[in-house]
Scaffold this motif. Structure first.
Motif, PDB file in Angstrom:
ATOM      1  N   LEU A  32      21.578 -47.450  24.147  1.00 34.74           N
ATOM      2  CA  LEU A  32      22.188 -48.540  23.387  1.00 34.74           C
ATOM      3  C   LEU A  32      23.014 -48.012  22.222  1.00 34.74           C
ATOM      4  O   LEU A  32      24.120 -48.511  21.956  1.00 34.74           O
ATOM      5  CB  LEU A  32      21.108 -49.504  22.889  1.00 34.74           C
ATOM      6  N   VAL A  33      22.503 -47.012  21.505  1.00 38.27           N
ATOM      7  CA  VAL A  33      23.250 -46.432  20.388  1.00 38.27           C
ATOM      8  C   VAL A  33      24.546 -45.806  20.897  1.00 38.27           C
ATOM      9  O   VAL A  33      25.629 -46.012  20.314  1.00 38.27           O
ATOM     10  CB  VAL A  33      22.394 -45.378  19.649  1.00 38.27           C
ATOM     11  N   LEU A  34      24.455 -45.034  21.986  1.00 42.82           N
ATOM     12  CA  LEU A  34      25.652 -44.412  22.562  1.00 42.82           C
ATOM     13  C   LEU A  34      26.662 -45.471  22.995  1.00 42.82           C
ATOM     14  O   LEU A  34      27.866 -45.346  22.728  1.00 42.82           O
ATOM     15  CB  LEU A  34      25.258 -43.545  23.759  1.00 42.82           C
ATOM     16  N   THR A  35      26.168 -46.518  23.630  1.00 37.53           N
ATOM     17  CA  THR A  35      27.057 -47.560  24.135  1.00 37.53           C
ATOM     18  C   THR A  35      27.736 -48.322  23.002  1.00 37.53           C
ATOM     19  O   THR A  35      28.956 -48.542  23.023  1.00 37.53           O
ATOM     20  CB  THR A  35      26.265 -48.538  25.018  1.00 37.53           C
ATOM     21  N   TYR A  36      26.961 -48.729  22.012  1.00 37.49           N
ATOM     22  CA  TYR A  36      27.534 -49.485  20.893  1.00 37.49           C
ATOM     23  C   TYR A  36      28.559 -48.646  20.125  1.00 37.49           C
ATOM     24  O   TYR A  36      29.544 -49.177  19.609  1.00 37.49           O
ATOM     25  CB  TYR A  36      26.428 -49.940  19.942  1.00 37.49           C
ATOM     26  N   ALA A  37      28.320 -47.316  20.070  1.00 40.18           N
ATOM     27  CA  ALA A  37      29.214 -46.448  19.310  1.00 40.18           C
ATOM     28  C   ALA A  37      30.510 -46.145  20.053  1.00 40.18           C
ATOM     29  O   ALA A  37      31.522 -45.830  19.425  1.00 40.18           O
ATOM     30  CB  ALA A  37      28.499 -45.136  18.975  1.00 40.18           C
ATOM     31  N   THR A  38      30.490 -46.234  21.386  1.00 43.19           N
ATOM     32  CA  THR A  38      31.642 -45.738  22.155  1.00 43.19           C
ATOM     33  C   THR A  38      32.333 -46.782  23.016  1.00 43.19           C
ATOM     34  O   THR A  38      33.445 -46.534  23.485  1.00 43.19           O
ATOM     35  CB  THR A  38      31.193 -44.590  23.087  1.00 43.19           C
ATOM     36  N   ILE A  39      31.715 -47.938  23.232  1.00 47.50           N
ATOM     37  CA  ILE A  39      32.264 -48.868  24.223  1.00 47.50           C
ATOM     38  C   ILE A  39      33.657 -49.362  23.833  1.00 47.50           C
ATOM     39  O   ILE A  39      34.504 -49.619  24.712  1.00 47.50           O
ATOM     40  CB  ILE A  39      31.304 -50.062  24.452  1.00 47.50           C
ATOM     41  N   GLY A  40      33.935 -49.490  22.539  1.00 44.82           N
ATOM     42  CA  GLY A  40      35.266 -49.947  22.123  1.00 44.82           C
ATOM     43  C   GLY A  40      36.359 -48.997  22.581  1.00 44.82           C
ATOM     44  O   GLY A  40      37.375 -49.419  23.148  1.00 44.82           O
ATOM     45  N   SER A  41      36.152 -47.688  22.366  1.00 43.87           N
ATOM     46  CA  SER A  41      37.156 -46.703  22.778  1.00 43.87           C
ATOM     47  C   SER A  41      37.221 -46.582  24.291  1.00 43.87           C
ATOM     48  O   SER A  41      38.293 -46.348  24.860  1.00 43.87           O
ATOM     49  CB  SER A  41      36.843 -45.338  22.152  1.00 43.87           C
ATOM     50  N   VAL A  42      36.080 -46.752  24.970  1.00 40.69           N
ATOM     51  CA  VAL A  42      36.069 -46.686  26.435  1.00 40.69           C
ATOM     52  C   VAL A  42      36.896 -47.832  27.019  1.00 40.69           C
ATOM     53  O   VAL A  42      37.698 -47.637  27.938  1.00 40.69           O
ATOM     54  CB  VAL A  42      34.622 -46.746  26.977  1.00 40.69           C
ATOM     55  N   LEU A  43      36.719 -49.026  26.481  1.00 39.51           N
ATOM     56  CA  LEU A  43      37.476 -50.174  26.982  1.00 39.51           C
ATOM     57  C   LEU A  43      38.972 -50.017  26.726  1.00 39.51           C
ATOM     58  O   LEU A  43      39.804 -50.461  27.521  1.00 39.51           O
ATOM     59  CB  LEU A  43      36.971 -51.462  26.324  1.00 39.51           C
ATOM     60  N   ALA A  44      39.322 -49.371  25.612  1.00 41.84           N
ATOM     61  CA  ALA A  44      40.728 -49.225  25.263  1.00 41.84           C
ATOM     62  C   ALA A  44      41.419 -48.104  26.038  1.00 41.84           C
ATOM     63  O   ALA A  44      42.520 -48.273  26.562  1.00 41.84           O
ATOM     64  CB  ALA A  44      40.863 -48.960  23.766  1.00 41.84           C
ATOM     65  N   GLY A  46      39.428 -45.580  28.155  1.00 40.04           N
ATOM     66  CA  GLY A  46      38.592 -44.837  29.094  1.00 40.04           C
ATOM     67  C   GLY A  46      37.961 -43.658  28.375  1.00 40.04           C
ATOM     68  O   GLY A  46      38.131 -43.468  27.177  1.00 40.04           O
ATOM     69  N   GLY A  47      37.244 -42.845  29.130  1.00 45.43           N
ATOM     70  CA  GLY A  47      36.606 -41.679  28.519  1.00 45.43           C
ATOM     71  C   GLY A  47      35.895 -40.867  29.573  1.00 45.43           C
ATOM     72  O   GLY A  47      34.814 -41.246  30.021  1.00 45.43           O
ATOM     73  N   LEU A  48      36.513 -39.746  29.981  1.00 42.38           N
ATOM     74  CA  LEU A  48      35.962 -38.954  31.076  1.00 42.38           C
ATOM     75  C   LEU A  48      34.567 -38.443  30.752  1.00 42.38           C
ATOM     76  O   LEU A  48      33.643 -38.537  31.567  1.00 42.38           O
ATOM     77  CB  LEU A  48      36.895 -37.773  31.382  1.00 42.38           C
ATOM     78  N   GLY A  49      34.417 -37.926  29.523  1.00 48.05           N
ATOM     79  CA  GLY A  49      33.108 -37.411  29.142  1.00 48.05           C
ATOM     80  C   GLY A  49      32.046 -38.496  29.157  1.00 48.05           C
ATOM     81  O   GLY A  49      30.913 -38.276  29.607  1.00 48.05           O
ATOM     82  N   LEU A  50      32.410 -39.674  28.678  1.00 50.69           N
ATOM     83  CA  LEU A  50      31.453 -40.779  28.631  1.00 50.69           C
ATOM     84  C   LEU A  50      31.124 -41.282  30.031  1.00 50.69           C
ATOM     85  O   LEU A  50      29.988 -41.676  30.311  1.00 50.69           O
ATOM     86  CB  LEU A  50      32.002 -41.898  27.759  1.00 50.69           C
ATOM     87  N   ASP A  51      32.111 -41.273  30.925  1.00 48.50           N
ATOM     88  CA  ASP A  51      31.828 -41.648  32.312  1.00 48.50           C
ATOM     89  C   ASP A  51      30.793 -40.708  32.920  1.00 48.50           C
ATOM     90  O   ASP A  51      29.887 -41.133  33.637  1.00 48.50           O
ATOM     91  CB  ASP A  51      33.107 -41.610  33.145  1.00 48.50           C
ATOM     92  N   SER A  56      25.574 -40.004  34.939  1.00 48.01           N
ATOM     93  CA  SER A  56      24.475 -39.047  35.050  1.00 48.01           C
ATOM     94  C   SER A  56      23.156 -39.652  34.587  1.00 48.01           C
ATOM     95  O   SER A  56      22.113 -39.463  35.223  1.00 48.01           O
ATOM     96  CB  SER A  56      24.789 -37.782  34.239  1.00 48.01           C
ATOM     97  N   VAL A  57      23.210 -40.393  33.475  1.00 45.96           N
ATOM     98  CA  VAL A  57      21.980 -40.989  32.939  1.00 45.96           C
ATOM     99  C   VAL A  57      21.455 -42.078  33.876  1.00 45.96           C
ATOM    100  O   VAL A  57      20.259 -42.128  34.184  1.00 45.96           O
ATOM    101  CB  VAL A  57      22.219 -41.555  31.522  1.00 45.96           C
ATOM    102  N   PHE A  58      22.349 -42.944  34.352  1.00 49.48           N
ATOM    103  CA  PHE A  58      21.900 -44.017  35.234  1.00 49.48           C
ATOM    104  C   PHE A  58      21.410 -43.474  36.572  1.00 49.48           C
ATOM    105  O   PHE A  58      20.411 -43.950  37.121  1.00 49.48           O
ATOM    106  CB  PHE A  58      23.022 -45.030  35.466  1.00 49.48           C
ATOM    107  N   ALA A  59      22.115 -42.483  37.105  1.00 47.21           N
ATOM    108  CA  ALA A  59      21.776 -41.985  38.430  1.00 47.21           C
ATOM    109  C   ALA A  59      20.601 -41.018  38.410  1.00 47.21           C
ATOM    110  O   ALA A  59      19.747 -41.052  39.308  1.00 47.21           O
ATOM    111  CB  ALA A  59      22.996 -41.312  39.064  1.00 47.21           C
ATOM    112  N   PHE A  60      20.526 -40.161  37.385  1.00 49.54           N
ATOM    113  CA  PHE A  60      19.546 -39.079  37.416  1.00 49.54           C
ATOM    114  C   PHE A  60      18.670 -38.996  36.161  1.00 49.54           C
ATOM    115  O   PHE A  60      17.860 -38.084  36.045  1.00 49.54           O
ATOM    116  CB  PHE A  60      20.272 -37.736  37.614  1.00 49.54           C
TER     117      PHE A  60
END
Length: 240
Positions: A32-44, A46-51, A56-60
């Motif tokens: 949640l902390v990672l998402t709240y901190a980065t989702i704005g830039s991801v939506l604007a 994208g973000g390869l590192g964040l993808d 990785s976290v969801f899958a493994f």
């Protein structure tokens, strides 16, 4: 058979239950902390590192939810498995019951984290403004399917792997990194904004189809990994 499998899973879950709940809580907070901190830039943009991190976290990331003593690990010179499975395997318990108990335990550990994450994720201002209600449900189900489908490799692996060497582990790691790269890279080549934004747009545009397909993927993938575990248990004698 299911009743016995549930009892076995609950018996194991209760051992070191505090560590399990603590691990779940820490992963939930970190996500949640990672998402709240980065989702704005991801939506604007994208973000390869964040993808990479999200997938990785969801899958493994399930491996981090399990206390170390219960994780898939080296149990003899070239055999990796769940120590608990090896102990239970020596008892007069049907193989199908043992395998089902591994998957039930997986659901007990994984589903609460996924469910609470998507409840908390919705309250991010950027996210609530981005989705329709149907779109967010579809998006959540899609990432649920990623988590439960890829994560099912863990309970399937609990039955054990023979002839595991350091070289083999290195190649497995390289294969996973390569696979994730091959999955994510096309979303930048053909879509520009990456995997997370692509799944958002798909969920908003076709919420019904995304939901139906996600709900179909989960049982299909889990059935495959149950079959995989049964097959390996038949082929190998994993007695120590």
């Amino acid at each position: 058979m299911w009743k016995e499998a549930v009892k076995l899973a609950l018996f194991e879950w209760k051992v070191e239950w505090f560590k399990r709940v603590f691990n779940q809580f820490m992963m939930l907070v970190a996500l949640l902390v990672l998402t709240y901190a980065t989702i704005g830039s991801v939506l604007a943009d994208g973000g390869l590192g964040l993808d990479y991190i999200y997938f990785s976290v969801f899958a493994f990331g399930y491996a981090w939810l399990v206390p170390k003593e219960f994780q898939y690990q080296k149990v003899s010179s070239q055999t990796y498995a769940s120590p608990v499975f090896f102990m239970l395997h020596k008892l007069p318990i049907q193989h199908n019951t043992l395998i089902k108990s591994r998957f039930i335990l997986f659901y007990l550990n994984a589903i609460p984290v996924l469910l609470l994450f998507f409840i908390g994720f919705y309250f991010s201002p950027e996210i609530s403004d981005t989705f329709t209600t149907q779109g967010y449900i579809a998006f959540s189900l899609l990432w649920f399917s990623i988590g439960l489908s890829f994560g099912s490799i863990y309970p399937a692996s609990d039955v054990g792997d023979r002839n595991v060497t350091n070289t083999k582990l290195v190649w497995i790691t390289i294969g996973l990194i390569t696979g994730i790269t091959l999955l994510i890279t096309p979303t930048y080549i053909f879509y520009n904004h990456g995997l997370v934004v692509l799944t958002i747009d798909l969920a908003n545009q076709w919420p019904l189809w995304v939901s139906v397909i996600s709900l179909l993927i989960i049982p299909i993938a889990n059935s495959y990994w149950v079959y995989n575990a049964k097959n390996r248990l038949k082929k190998e004698d994993f007695e120590l």
